[in-house]
Design a protein around this motif. Structure first.
Motif, short mmCIF file in Angstrom:
data_model
loop_
_atom_site.label_atom_id
_atom_site.label_comp_id
_atom_site.label_asym_id
_atom_site.label_seq_id
_atom_site.Cartn_x
_atom_site.Cartn_y
_atom_site.Cartn_z
N VAL A 243 1.11 -26.14 -19.53
CA VAL A 243 2.45 -26.25 -20.11
C VAL A 243 2.36 -26.76 -21.55
O VAL A 243 3.10 -26.31 -22.43
CB VAL A 243 3.35 -27.15 -19.25
CG1 VAL A 243 4.67 -27.43 -19.95
CG2 VAL A 243 3.61 -26.50 -17.90
N LYS B 27 4.02 -25.23 -24.99
CA LYS B 27 4.91 -26.00 -25.86
C LYS B 27 4.41 -25.99 -27.30
O LYS B 27 5.19 -25.85 -28.25
CB LYS B 27 5.03 -27.44 -25.36
CG LYS B 27 5.86 -27.59 -24.09
CD LYS B 27 5.94 -29.06 -23.70
CE LYS B 27 6.85 -29.30 -22.52
NZ LYS B 27 6.89 -30.73 -22.13
N ARG C 52 5.51 -22.97 -8.49
CA ARG C 52 5.60 -24.27 -9.20
C ARG C 52 5.22 -24.12 -10.66
O ARG C 52 5.84 -24.71 -11.55
CB ARG C 52 4.72 -25.31 -8.51
CG ARG C 52 5.27 -25.82 -7.18
CD ARG C 52 4.57 -27.08 -6.72
NE ARG C 52 3.16 -26.88 -6.46
CZ ARG C 52 2.67 -26.47 -5.28
NH1 ARG C 52 3.49 -26.19 -4.28
NH2 ARG C 52 1.36 -26.33 -5.11
N ALA C 53 4.18 -23.33 -10.92
CA ALA C 53 3.79 -23.10 -12.31
C ALA C 53 4.91 -22.43 -13.09
O ALA C 53 5.21 -22.80 -14.23
CB ALA C 53 2.52 -22.24 -12.36
N ARG D 167 8.08 -22.58 -12.43
CA ARG D 167 9.18 -23.55 -12.57
C ARG D 167 8.91 -24.52 -13.71
O ARG D 167 9.80 -24.82 -14.51
CB ARG D 167 9.35 -24.31 -11.24
CG ARG D 167 10.56 -25.23 -11.17
CD ARG D 167 10.66 -25.84 -9.79
NE ARG D 167 10.80 -24.80 -8.78
CZ ARG D 167 10.25 -24.84 -7.57
NH1 ARG D 167 9.48 -25.86 -7.22
NH2 ARG D 167 10.46 -23.86 -6.71
N GLU D 168 7.68 -25.01 -13.79
CA GLU D 168 7.32 -25.95 -14.85
C GLU D 168 7.40 -25.28 -16.23
O GLU D 168 7.89 -25.89 -17.19
CB GLU D 168 5.91 -26.49 -14.61
CG GLU D 168 5.81 -27.41 -13.40
CD GLU D 168 4.39 -27.73 -13.00
OE1 GLU D 168 3.45 -27.25 -13.70
OE2 GLU D 168 4.19 -28.43 -12.00
N LEU D 169 6.95 -24.06 -16.31
CA LEU D 169 7.00 -23.35 -17.59
C LEU D 169 8.43 -23.04 -17.99
O LEU D 169 8.81 -23.18 -19.16
CB LEU D 169 6.18 -22.06 -17.51
CG LEU D 169 4.66 -22.27 -17.56
CD1 LEU D 169 3.92 -21.09 -16.98
CD2 LEU D 169 4.21 -22.54 -19.00
N ALA E 12 11.01 -24.80 -17.19
CA ALA E 12 11.59 -26.09 -17.60
C ALA E 12 11.17 -26.45 -19.02
O ALA E 12 11.90 -27.15 -19.73
CB ALA E 12 11.18 -27.18 -16.62
N ALA E 13 10.00 -25.97 -19.44
CA ALA E 13 9.50 -26.25 -20.79
C ALA E 13 10.05 -25.27 -21.82
O ALA E 13 9.77 -25.40 -23.01
CB ALA E 13 7.98 -26.20 -20.80
#
Length: 233
Positions: A43, A47, A77-78, A80-82, A84-85
């Protein structure tokens, strides 16, 4: 005059991204670990690149070498995290061991993307039946591109398939943009452009020093010039 062809460049980090944009890339595919043909980047890498450039970014969702989904919930999950970023575009593609598309895995991950645009990557070049795969994925939310060389061995082997599929543009399963990549060379470009293909993906071709070296803005610029040549209009 039609819009210019899309040039997508693989980026491993900020230096690559900045050079690719300077050379005229329209979009980046973000990956890590090219020894495994490109896996999901951290992530933090996303960013950093997002802060450094303002062109479109498509982020790989692939956690291990090969085209099996593996632990689908880890992929989710990966994603979702990306998201969110700030990631808004993705690259993915999962096959069963028999070469058919893994629809269950695809549907689960695409549901997490919630309408984000995405590319089905070169797993299509390993599919048992390319036409069946396209038709099974037809209408899946967000799918707008197939990254393909036309064959597992690369564009030299796959050129006839690429030209034949381009001729089916608009048919069910063939509405998505064809993004050609995988052993792509500049001498392939005229025939592909003439067939109406308008999107090109480069990795090693943007790196004169090989994968151990960075993307070269000059190398990307050569591709930009070739795609923009007046002869294509």
């Amino acid at each position: 005059m039609s819009e210019r062809a899309v040039l997508e460049v693989i980026a491993l980090g900020v230096e690559d991204a900045v050079a690719a944009q300077a050379g005229g890339a329209d979009r980046l595919e973000l990956v890590t670990d090219m020894a495994a043909d490109g896996l999901t980047p951290p992530v933090g890498t996303f960013k950093g690149i997002r802060a450094a450039v303002d062109i479109d970014l498509r982020v790989m969702l692939r956690l291990a070498d090969g085209f099996a989904a593996g632990d689908v919930e880890r992929v989710v999950r990966a994603a979702r995290e990306l998201r969110a970023a700030g990631a808004e575009e993705f690259v993915l593609g999962f096959l069963e061991t028999d070469g058919s598309v893994d629809l269950a895995a695809m549907e689960r991950v695409v549901a997490e993307l919630d309408g984000c645009r995405w590319t089905f990557h070169r797993a299509i070049d390993r599919a048992a039946d390319r036409d069946a795969l396209r038709k099974q994925l037809d209408g899946m939310p967000g799918l707008d591109t197939y990254l393909t060389a036309g064959a597992a061995g690369g564009v030299d082997d796959g050129l006839p398939t690429l030209l034949a599929e381009a001729a089916r543009d608009g048919e069910p399963g063939y509405e998505q943009r064809v993004l050609v990549g995988g052993g792509l060379r500049l001498d392939h470009v005229p025939d592909l452009l003439a067939a109406g293909i308008d999107a090109f993906h480069i990795g090693g071709a943007a790196r004169p020093e090989g994968w151990a070296g960075p993307v070269s803005a000059a190398a990307v610029s050569r591709w930009r010039t070739a795609l923009d040549a007046p002869a294509r209009f």
